[in-house]
Scaffold this active site. Structure first.
Site, short mmCIF file in Angstrom:
data_model
loop_
_atom_site.label_atom_id
_atom_site.label_comp_id
_atom_site.label_asym_id
_atom_site.label_seq_id
_atom_site.Cartn_x
_atom_site.Cartn_y
_atom_site.Cartn_z
N GLY A 223 14.00 34.46 -1.15
CA GLY A 223 13.44 35.22 -2.16
C GLY A 223 13.54 36.68 -1.78
O GLY A 223 14.40 37.28 -1.05
N THR B 185 19.42 32.15 -0.50
CA THR B 185 19.53 32.06 1.11
C THR B 185 19.15 30.60 1.15
O THR B 185 18.90 29.93 0.33
CB THR B 185 18.20 32.70 1.45
OG1 THR B 185 18.39 34.16 1.37
CG2 THR B 185 18.03 32.71 3.15
N ARG C 145 22.24 47.41 3.52
CA ARG C 145 21.25 46.71 3.36
C ARG C 145 21.29 45.38 4.13
O ARG C 145 21.91 44.67 4.10
CB ARG C 145 20.93 46.33 2.00
CG ARG C 145 19.37 45.63 1.45
CD ARG C 145 19.51 44.27 1.47
NE ARG C 145 18.40 43.79 0.82
CZ ARG C 145 17.98 42.40 0.82
NH1 ARG C 145 18.85 41.55 1.21
NH2 ARG C 145 17.01 41.90 0.24
#
Ligand code: GLY
Length: 392
Positions: free
Chosen positions: A293, A241, A269
Protein backbone atom coordinates in the site's frame (compact mmCIF):
# COMPACT_ATOMS: atom_id res chain seq x y z
CA UNK A 1 25.91 -15.18 -15.38
CA UNK A 2 23.23 -16.24 -12.99
CA UNK A 3 23.93 -15.96 -9.26
CA UNK A 4 23.27 -19.65 -9.19
CA UNK A 5 26.47 -20.09 -11.15
CA UNK A 6 28.25 -19.04 -7.98
CA UNK A 7 26.52 -21.82 -6.11
CA UNK A 8 23.13 -21.08 -4.63
CA UNK A 9 24.29 -22.24 -1.23
CA UNK A 10 26.49 -19.20 -0.73
CA UNK A 11 23.54 -16.90 -0.54
CA UNK A 12 20.66 -19.31 -0.69
CA UNK A 13 21.59 -21.66 2.08
CA UNK A 14 19.82 -24.57 0.41
CA UNK A 15 22.53 -26.70 1.91
CA UNK A 16 21.03 -25.87 5.28
CA UNK A 17 18.15 -28.17 4.48
CA UNK A 18 20.49 -31.10 4.02
CA UNK A 19 22.02 -30.47 7.42
CA UNK A 20 18.75 -31.00 9.25
CA UNK A 21 18.89 -33.75 11.80
CA UNK A 22 16.80 -36.64 10.65
CA UNK A 23 15.16 -36.75 14.07
CA UNK A 24 13.56 -33.45 13.11
CA UNK A 25 11.55 -35.12 10.44
CA UNK A 26 8.16 -36.42 11.20
CA UNK A 27 8.08 -40.16 11.01
CA UNK A 28 4.39 -40.48 11.73
CA UNK A 29 2.67 -41.05 8.41
CA UNK A 30 -0.51 -39.53 9.82
CA UNK A 31 1.16 -36.25 10.68
CA UNK A 32 3.08 -36.20 7.43
CA UNK A 33 -0.13 -36.79 5.56
CA UNK A 34 -1.78 -33.79 7.20
CA UNK A 35 0.98 -31.39 6.32
CA UNK A 36 1.41 -32.90 2.89
CA UNK A 37 -2.03 -31.60 2.00
CA UNK A 38 -0.32 -28.27 1.34
CA UNK A 39 -0.61 -27.00 -2.19
CA UNK A 40 -3.84 -28.88 -2.67
CA UNK A 41 -1.95 -32.14 -3.16
CA UNK A 42 -2.63 -35.33 -1.28
CA UNK A 43 0.18 -36.92 0.71
CA UNK A 44 0.43 -39.59 -1.97
CA UNK A 45 0.67 -37.01 -4.75
CA UNK A 46 3.37 -35.10 -2.89
CA UNK A 47 5.31 -38.33 -2.37
CA UNK A 48 5.00 -39.04 -6.08
CA UNK A 49 6.38 -35.53 -6.77
CA UNK A 50 9.35 -36.38 -4.59
CA UNK A 51 8.53 -33.75 -1.98
CA UNK A 52 10.46 -34.01 1.26
CA UNK A 53 8.40 -34.92 4.32
CA UNK A 54 7.13 -32.00 6.33
CA UNK A 55 8.89 -31.20 9.58
CA UNK A 56 7.48 -30.21 12.93
CA UNK A 57 9.86 -29.84 15.83
CA UNK A 58 7.38 -28.22 18.18
CA UNK A 59 3.70 -27.55 18.57
CA UNK A 60 3.63 -24.66 16.08
CA UNK A 61 1.61 -25.17 12.92
CA UNK A 62 3.68 -23.93 9.98
CA UNK A 63 2.12 -21.24 7.83
CA UNK A 64 3.12 -18.90 5.00
CA UNK A 65 1.10 -15.75 4.31
CA UNK A 66 1.48 -13.00 1.73
CA UNK A 67 -0.29 -10.25 -0.11
CA UNK A 68 -2.96 -11.53 -2.51
CA UNK A 69 -0.62 -11.80 -5.51
CA UNK A 70 1.18 -14.58 -3.65
CA UNK A 71 -1.68 -16.89 -4.62
CA UNK A 72 -2.16 -15.51 -8.12
CA UNK A 73 1.04 -15.10 -10.13
CA UNK A 74 2.44 -18.38 -11.49
CA UNK A 75 4.91 -17.16 -14.16
CA UNK A 76 3.65 -19.83 -16.53
CA UNK A 77 4.18 -22.62 -13.99
CA UNK A 78 1.86 -24.52 -11.73
CA UNK A 79 2.75 -23.16 -8.30
CA UNK A 80 2.13 -19.81 -6.65
CA UNK A 81 4.40 -18.07 -4.15
CA UNK A 82 2.74 -19.32 -0.97
CA UNK A 83 2.45 -22.87 -2.29
CA UNK A 84 6.12 -23.08 -3.22
CA UNK A 85 7.32 -21.38 -0.05
CA UNK A 86 5.20 -23.65 2.17
CA UNK A 87 6.21 -26.80 0.29
CA UNK A 88 9.92 -25.98 0.53
CA UNK A 89 9.73 -24.72 4.12
CA UNK A 90 7.90 -27.78 5.40
CA UNK A 91 10.27 -29.92 3.35
CA UNK A 92 13.11 -28.67 5.51
CA UNK A 93 14.50 -25.69 3.59
CA UNK A 94 15.60 -22.64 5.54
CA UNK A 95 12.50 -20.48 5.98
CA UNK A 96 13.92 -17.36 4.32
CA UNK A 97 15.24 -19.32 1.35
CA UNK A 98 11.81 -20.90 0.92
CA UNK A 99 10.06 -17.51 1.04
CA UNK A 100 12.47 -16.03 -1.50
CA UNK A 101 11.94 -19.01 -3.82
CA UNK A 102 8.25 -18.14 -3.51
CA UNK A 103 8.46 -14.42 -4.22
CA UNK A 104 10.82 -15.12 -7.16
CA UNK A 105 7.75 -16.44 -9.00
CA UNK A 106 6.07 -13.05 -8.67
CA UNK A 107 9.23 -11.07 -9.38
CA UNK A 108 9.83 -12.98 -12.61
CA UNK A 109 6.21 -13.03 -13.79
CA UNK A 110 5.75 -10.33 -16.47
CA UNK A 111 2.02 -10.37 -15.80
CA UNK A 112 2.50 -8.89 -12.33
CA UNK A 113 3.20 -5.21 -12.97
CA UNK A 114 3.94 -4.43 -9.32
CA UNK A 115 7.04 -6.48 -8.59
CA UNK A 116 10.35 -7.23 -10.31
CA UNK A 117 10.47 -7.75 -14.09
CA UNK A 118 7.71 -5.77 -15.77
CA UNK A 119 7.00 -3.64 -12.70
CA UNK A 120 5.53 -0.23 -13.47
CA UNK A 121 8.45 2.19 -13.97
CA UNK A 122 9.29 5.59 -12.49
CA UNK A 123 8.45 8.93 -14.10
CA UNK A 124 11.42 8.61 -16.48
CA UNK A 125 10.45 5.10 -17.56
CA UNK A 126 13.02 3.17 -15.49
CA UNK A 127 11.94 0.12 -13.52
CA UNK A 128 13.54 0.58 -10.09
CA UNK A 129 13.09 -2.07 -7.45
CA UNK A 130 13.05 -2.13 -3.63
CA UNK A 131 13.28 -5.18 -1.39
CA UNK A 132 14.29 -6.29 2.07
CA UNK A 133 14.35 -9.52 4.02
CA UNK A 134 14.82 -10.60 7.62
CA UNK A 135 15.95 -13.92 9.06
CA UNK A 136 14.58 -14.32 12.58
CA UNK A 137 16.80 -17.06 14.02
CA UNK A 138 20.00 -15.58 12.55
CA UNK A 139 19.06 -11.97 13.37
CA UNK A 140 20.12 -11.07 9.84
CA UNK A 141 18.57 -8.42 7.61
CA UNK A 142 19.34 -6.88 4.25
CA UNK A 143 17.76 -4.59 1.72
CA UNK A 144 18.18 -2.87 -1.62
CA UNK A 145 16.57 0.36 -2.80
CA UNK A 146 16.21 1.90 -6.25
CA UNK A 147 17.92 -1.10 -7.83
CA UNK A 148 17.78 -1.29 -11.62
CA UNK A 149 18.50 -4.19 -13.94
CA UNK A 150 18.05 -7.20 -11.65
CA UNK A 151 14.77 -9.09 -11.91
CA UNK A 152 14.98 -10.61 -8.43
CA UNK A 153 15.87 -7.86 -5.93
CA UNK A 154 14.90 -10.16 -3.04
CA UNK A 155 17.95 -12.31 -3.81
CA UNK A 156 20.22 -9.26 -3.77
CA UNK A 157 18.64 -8.18 -0.45
CA UNK A 158 19.45 -11.63 0.96
CA UNK A 159 23.02 -11.34 -0.27
CA UNK A 160 23.35 -7.96 1.48
CA UNK A 161 22.22 -9.69 4.69
CA UNK A 162 24.46 -12.70 4.30
CA UNK A 163 27.74 -11.47 2.89
CA UNK A 164 28.02 -7.77 3.66
CA UNK A 165 28.35 -5.90 6.93
CA UNK A 166 25.51 -3.57 5.88
CA UNK A 167 21.74 -3.64 5.94
CA UNK A 168 20.84 -1.44 2.98
CA UNK A 169 22.43 -0.75 -0.42
CA UNK A 170 20.85 1.59 -2.96
CA UNK A 171 20.91 2.60 -6.63
CA UNK A 172 24.24 2.19 -8.47
CA UNK A 173 25.98 0.75 -5.43
CA UNK A 174 23.32 -1.94 -5.09
CA UNK A 175 23.63 -2.77 -8.78
CA UNK A 176 27.43 -2.92 -8.62
CA UNK A 177 27.16 -5.23 -5.60
CA UNK A 178 24.79 -7.49 -7.54
CA UNK A 179 27.03 -7.46 -10.62
CA UNK A 180 30.04 -8.40 -8.53
CA UNK A 181 28.14 -11.42 -7.23
CA UNK A 182 27.29 -12.57 -10.74
CA UNK A 183 23.69 -11.42 -10.97
CA UNK A 184 22.67 -10.70 -14.54
CA UNK A 185 22.24 -6.94 -15.09
CA UNK A 186 19.72 -6.06 -17.79
CA UNK A 187 19.43 -2.69 -19.52
CA UNK A 188 15.68 -2.50 -19.18
CA UNK A 189 13.22 -4.44 -17.03
CA UNK A 190 10.17 -2.99 -18.80
CA UNK A 191 7.82 -5.30 -20.61
CA UNK A 192 5.72 -4.13 -23.54
CA UNK A 193 2.85 -3.84 -21.06
CA UNK A 194 4.65 -1.69 -18.47
CA UNK A 195 6.25 0.52 -21.13
CA UNK A 196 2.92 1.01 -22.89
CA UNK A 197 1.23 2.14 -19.67
CA UNK A 198 4.12 4.48 -18.87
CA UNK A 199 3.96 6.04 -22.32
CA UNK A 200 0.25 6.68 -21.91
CA UNK A 201 0.78 8.23 -18.47
CA UNK A 202 3.56 10.40 -19.89
CA UNK A 203 1.26 11.61 -22.62
CA UNK A 204 -1.46 12.45 -20.13
CA UNK A 205 0.55 14.41 -17.60
CA UNK A 206 3.81 16.26 -17.31
CA UNK A 207 5.46 14.78 -14.27
CA UNK A 208 8.75 16.57 -14.73
CA UNK A 209 7.62 19.76 -13.09
CA UNK A 210 7.46 20.08 -9.35
CA UNK A 211 3.92 21.23 -8.77
CA UNK A 212 2.13 22.63 -5.77
CA UNK A 213 0.71 19.83 -3.59
CA UNK A 214 -2.78 20.54 -4.96
CA UNK A 215 -1.68 20.47 -8.58
CA UNK A 216 0.46 17.44 -7.93
CA UNK A 217 -2.53 15.61 -6.53
CA UNK A 218 -4.62 16.57 -9.52
CA UNK A 219 -2.08 16.17 -12.30
CA UNK A 220 -0.22 13.09 -11.18
CA UNK A 221 -2.38 11.08 -8.85
CA UNK A 222 -5.60 11.71 -10.72
CA UNK A 223 -4.20 10.51 -14.03
CA UNK A 224 -2.77 7.42 -12.38
CA UNK A 225 -5.99 6.70 -10.52
CA UNK A 226 -8.02 7.36 -13.67
CA UNK A 227 -5.95 4.70 -15.39
CA UNK A 228 -6.84 2.37 -12.50
CA UNK A 229 -10.53 3.24 -12.86
CA UNK A 230 -10.34 2.68 -16.62
CA UNK A 231 -9.11 -0.86 -15.91
CA UNK A 232 -5.68 -0.25 -17.44
CA UNK A 233 -3.83 -0.78 -14.16
CA UNK A 234 -4.74 -3.39 -11.57
CA UNK A 235 -5.43 -1.32 -8.39
CA UNK A 236 -3.16 -3.70 -6.50
CA UNK A 237 -0.31 -2.80 -8.86
CA UNK A 238 -0.38 0.98 -8.39
CA UNK A 239 1.45 0.79 -5.07
CA UNK A 240 1.83 -2.94 -5.72
CA UNK A 241 4.20 -5.09 -3.76
CA UNK A 242 4.49 -8.58 -2.37
CA UNK A 243 5.20 -9.19 1.27
CA UNK A 244 5.58 -12.85 2.30
CA UNK A 245 6.15 -14.14 5.85
CA UNK A 246 6.49 -17.66 7.20
CA UNK A 247 6.96 -19.69 10.36
CA UNK A 248 8.01 -23.33 10.40
CA UNK A 249 7.30 -26.06 12.91
CA UNK A 250 10.40 -25.15 14.91
CA UNK A 251 9.17 -21.57 15.30
CA UNK A 252 11.71 -20.04 12.90
CA UNK A 253 10.24 -16.81 11.52
CA UNK A 254 11.39 -15.04 8.35
CA UNK A 255 9.98 -12.49 5.92
CA UNK A 256 10.62 -10.77 2.61
CA UNK A 257 9.10 -7.79 0.82
CA UNK A 258 9.77 -6.92 -2.82
CA UNK A 259 8.32 -4.30 -5.16
CA UNK A 260 8.70 -1.95 -8.09
CA UNK A 261 7.22 0.71 -5.81
CA UNK A 262 4.80 3.44 -6.68
CA UNK A 263 3.94 3.70 -10.38
CA UNK A 264 5.43 6.81 -12.07
CA UNK A 265 7.30 7.88 -8.92
CA UNK A 266 9.81 10.73 -8.98
CA UNK A 267 13.11 9.06 -9.94
CA UNK A 268 15.01 8.24 -6.78
CA UNK A 269 11.91 7.72 -4.68
CA UNK A 270 12.31 4.77 -2.33
CA UNK A 271 9.20 3.50 -0.59
CA UNK A 272 8.60 1.54 2.59
CA UNK A 273 9.41 -1.89 1.15
CA UNK A 274 13.20 -1.98 1.70
CA UNK A 275 13.09 -0.16 5.03
CA UNK A 276 13.32 -2.36 8.11
CA UNK A 277 10.49 -1.49 10.47
CA UNK A 278 8.30 -0.17 7.64
CA UNK A 279 7.85 -2.63 4.75
CA UNK A 280 8.91 -5.51 6.97
CA UNK A 281 9.82 -6.23 10.55
CA UNK A 282 10.10 -9.35 12.61
CA UNK A 283 11.38 -10.65 15.87
CA UNK A 284 11.89 -14.39 16.11
CA UNK A 285 10.49 -14.35 19.66
CA UNK A 286 7.37 -12.39 18.71
CA UNK A 287 6.26 -12.62 15.07
CA UNK A 288 6.47 -10.99 11.65
CA UNK A 289 4.67 -8.14 9.91
CA UNK A 290 4.96 -6.71 6.42
CA UNK A 291 3.06 -4.24 4.34
CA UNK A 292 1.68 -3.25 0.96
CA UNK A 293 0.00 0.00 0.00
CA UNK A 294 0.94 3.67 0.31
CA UNK A 295 4.57 3.49 1.39
CA UNK A 296 4.80 7.11 2.49
CA UNK A 297 2.11 6.54 5.14
CA UNK A 298 3.88 3.47 6.41
CA UNK A 299 7.34 5.07 6.40
CA UNK A 300 6.19 7.97 8.56
CA UNK A 301 5.01 5.53 11.23
CA UNK A 302 7.41 2.57 10.90
CA UNK A 303 4.22 0.64 11.26
CA UNK A 304 5.54 -2.92 10.85
CA UNK A 305 7.78 -2.30 13.84
CA UNK A 306 4.73 -1.04 15.72
CA UNK A 307 2.83 -4.23 14.89
CA UNK A 308 5.62 -6.33 16.39
CA UNK A 309 5.77 -4.18 19.53
CA UNK A 310 1.98 -4.51 19.96
CA UNK A 311 2.31 -8.31 19.70
CA UNK A 312 5.22 -8.22 22.16
CA UNK A 313 2.74 -6.67 24.61
CA UNK A 314 0.40 -9.60 23.99
CA UNK A 315 -1.84 -8.43 21.16
CA UNK A 316 -3.21 -10.90 18.62
CA UNK A 317 -1.94 -10.31 15.03
CA UNK A 318 -5.35 -8.89 14.08
CA UNK A 319 -5.41 -6.35 16.93
CA UNK A 320 -1.75 -5.44 16.47
CA UNK A 321 -2.34 -4.73 12.78
CA UNK A 322 -5.41 -2.63 13.53
CA UNK A 323 -3.42 -0.60 16.11
CA UNK A 324 -0.84 0.21 13.43
CA UNK A 325 -3.58 1.31 11.02
CA UNK A 326 -5.06 3.60 13.68
CA UNK A 327 -1.60 5.13 14.25
CA UNK A 328 -1.24 5.80 10.52
CA UNK A 329 -4.67 7.44 10.47
CA UNK A 330 -3.79 9.65 13.47
CA UNK A 331 -0.75 10.92 11.57
CA UNK A 332 -2.62 11.48 8.31
CA UNK A 333 -3.69 15.11 8.56
CA UNK A 334 -3.24 16.54 5.06
CA UNK A 335 -6.65 17.18 3.51
CA UNK A 336 -5.56 15.77 0.13
CA UNK A 337 -5.06 12.38 1.81
CA UNK A 338 -8.49 12.19 3.48
CA UNK A 339 -11.92 11.34 2.10
CA UNK A 340 -15.19 13.05 2.93
CA UNK A 341 -15.57 10.93 6.07
CA UNK A 342 -12.16 12.08 7.28
CA UNK A 343 -10.62 8.66 6.73
CA UNK A 344 -7.51 7.96 4.61
CA UNK A 345 -8.29 7.97 0.88
CA UNK A 346 -5.57 5.38 0.28
CA UNK A 347 -5.06 1.84 1.46
CA UNK A 348 -2.34 0.21 3.54
CA UNK A 349 -2.37 -3.52 4.35
CA UNK A 350 -0.46 -5.59 6.90
CA UNK A 351 0.22 -9.33 6.80
CA UNK A 352 0.96 -10.51 10.33
CA UNK A 353 2.12 -13.80 11.86
CA UNK A 354 2.34 -14.44 15.60
CA UNK A 355 4.86 -16.69 17.31
CA UNK A 356 2.14 -19.32 17.84
CA UNK A 357 1.35 -19.49 14.11
CA UNK A 358 -1.74 -17.29 14.38
CA UNK A 359 -2.03 -14.79 11.54
CA UNK A 360 -4.11 -11.95 10.11
CA UNK A 361 -4.44 -9.74 7.07
CA UNK A 362 -5.70 -6.23 7.84
CA UNK A 363 -6.11 -2.98 5.91
CA UNK A 364 -7.95 0.33 6.07
CA UNK A 365 -10.35 -1.10 3.52
CA UNK A 366 -11.15 -4.81 3.17
CA UNK A 367 -14.06 -6.59 1.57
CA UNK A 368 -14.35 -9.52 -0.84
CA UNK A 369 -12.12 -7.85 -3.44
CA UNK A 370 -9.28 -7.39 -0.95
CA UNK A 371 -7.64 -10.70 -0.15
CA UNK A 372 -4.39 -12.05 1.20
CA UNK A 373 -2.78 -15.42 0.52
CA UNK A 374 -2.34 -18.21 3.04
CA UNK A 375 -0.81 -21.68 2.80
CA UNK A 376 -0.85 -24.08 5.74
CA UNK A 377 -1.71 -27.73 6.30
CA UNK A 378 -5.14 -27.02 4.80
CA UNK A 379 -3.63 -25.92 1.50
CA UNK A 380 -3.33 -22.59 -0.32
CA UNK A 381 -6.17 -20.09 -0.43
CA UNK A 382 -7.19 -16.47 -0.46
CA UNK A 383 -8.75 -15.06 2.69
CA UNK A 384 -10.59 -11.81 2.99
CA UNK A 385 -8.63 -8.93 4.50
CA UNK A 386 -10.25 -7.40 7.61
CA UNK A 387 -10.95 -3.71 6.98
CA UNK A 388 -10.67 -1.15 9.78
CA UNK A 389 -13.14 1.05 7.88
CA UNK A 390 -15.06 -1.67 6.05
CA UNK A 391 -15.02 -2.22 2.33
CA UNK A 392 -13.30 0.02 -0.14
N1 GLY B 1 4.40 -0.12 -0.50
C1 GLY B 1 5.10 0.00 -1.70
C2 GLY B 1 5.56 1.37 -1.97
O1 GLY B 1 4.95 2.33 -1.54
O2 GLY B 1 6.58 1.51 -2.64
Amino acid sequence: MSPRALGHGFIGGNKMAKKLNRRDFIKSSAAAGTLAAAGGLSAKARQEQGSAPAIITGSIRPVVISSGNGFKARNGGTETCVERAFRLMTGGMDVLDALIEGVNIVELDPADASVGYGGLPDADGYVTLDSCCMHGPKRQAGGVGALQGVRTPSMVARAVAQISDHHLLVAQGAQDFARNLGFEIEDDLNTEHSRGLWLEWKQRTDSRHYLTPEDRAQANAEVGLAMVREGKIDPEHYYGTINCNGINGAGDICGVTTTSGLAWKIPGRVGDSPILGAGLYLDNDVGAAGSTGRGEANLYNLASFLVIEEMRRGAHPMDAGMAALRRIHENTVERRLLNEAGNPNFNVSFYVIGKDGSYAGVAFYGGPQRVFAVCDENGPRHQEIAGLYGEI
